[in-house]
Scaffold this active site. Structure first.
Site: not given
Length: 193
Positions: A64, A133, A176
């Site tokens: 991504h 993250y 995806d």
């Protein structure tokens, strides 16, 4: 002395970060981020958003990026393990289209800094893996994009056999499964930034 070690990857601005871990018979303590200590090792980004995901073994999330409001990411695993990959999509970079992968685990406590202009993804190697993250910009779904995880022109070595997986057992989102190839990205003329 900094509490963080910045390890070069061979791709400009892309680093593995090794924190200092203090451990004894009670467990461990470590700082996962300090603006001052990151500045001391030349990482001067500002983070504005934190994310947390949980996945079972064989989930592949990625690859991504955002074409505008690009996000730098400082990623780490707090439970389980992943194989984490970043691809340089900066048009003027000498390493455009090159990738780097690293195992991030609960045990090794390594972090990976992926700067703006990269595609990012990871393969989960254990059930109940938790991935966290920090991002340098906010998620902007209208600028969300990606590159196909198994694009032959990039040729990422996901080490599936090593991890007891194969292409049929990989779990992908519908989005995806349909991502563009690197060649389609180049031909689109889109510039990230």
């Amino acid at each position: 002395m900094s509490k963080f070690k910045k390890v070069e990857t061979g791709i400009r601005d892309l680093y593995v970060i090794e924190p200092t871990v203090f451990g004894d018979n009670r467990g461990f303590f470590m700082e996962t981020y300090s603006k001052k200590d990151f500045n001391d090792i030349g990482l001067t980004m500002d983070f504005v958003q934190d994310n947390h995901s949980k996945s079972k073994k064989g989930v592949l999330r990625g690859l991504h990026f955002q074409i505008k409001h690009t996000q730098g990411k400082l990623v780490r695993v707090t439970k389980g393990s992943v194989y984490d990959v970043a691809i340089d999509l900066r048009k003027d970079s000498e390493t455009f289209g090159k990738w780097y992968g690293v195992e991030l685990t609960e045990e090794n406590k390594k972090m990976f800094y992926i700067p703006e202009g990269f595609a990012h993804g990871f393969l989960t190697l254990e059930d109940e893996t938790e991935f966290q993250y920090k991002c340098t910009d906010y998620y902007a779904p209208e600028f969300d994009s990606g590159v196909l995880w198994n694009d032959k022109n990039i040729n990422i070595e996901w080490n599936l056999e090593k991890y007891g997986l194969n292409e049929e057992t990989i779990l992908l989102s519908e989005k995806d499964k349909k991502q563009q190839t690197l060649l389609q990205f180049i031909e689109s003329g889109v510039v990230i930034g």
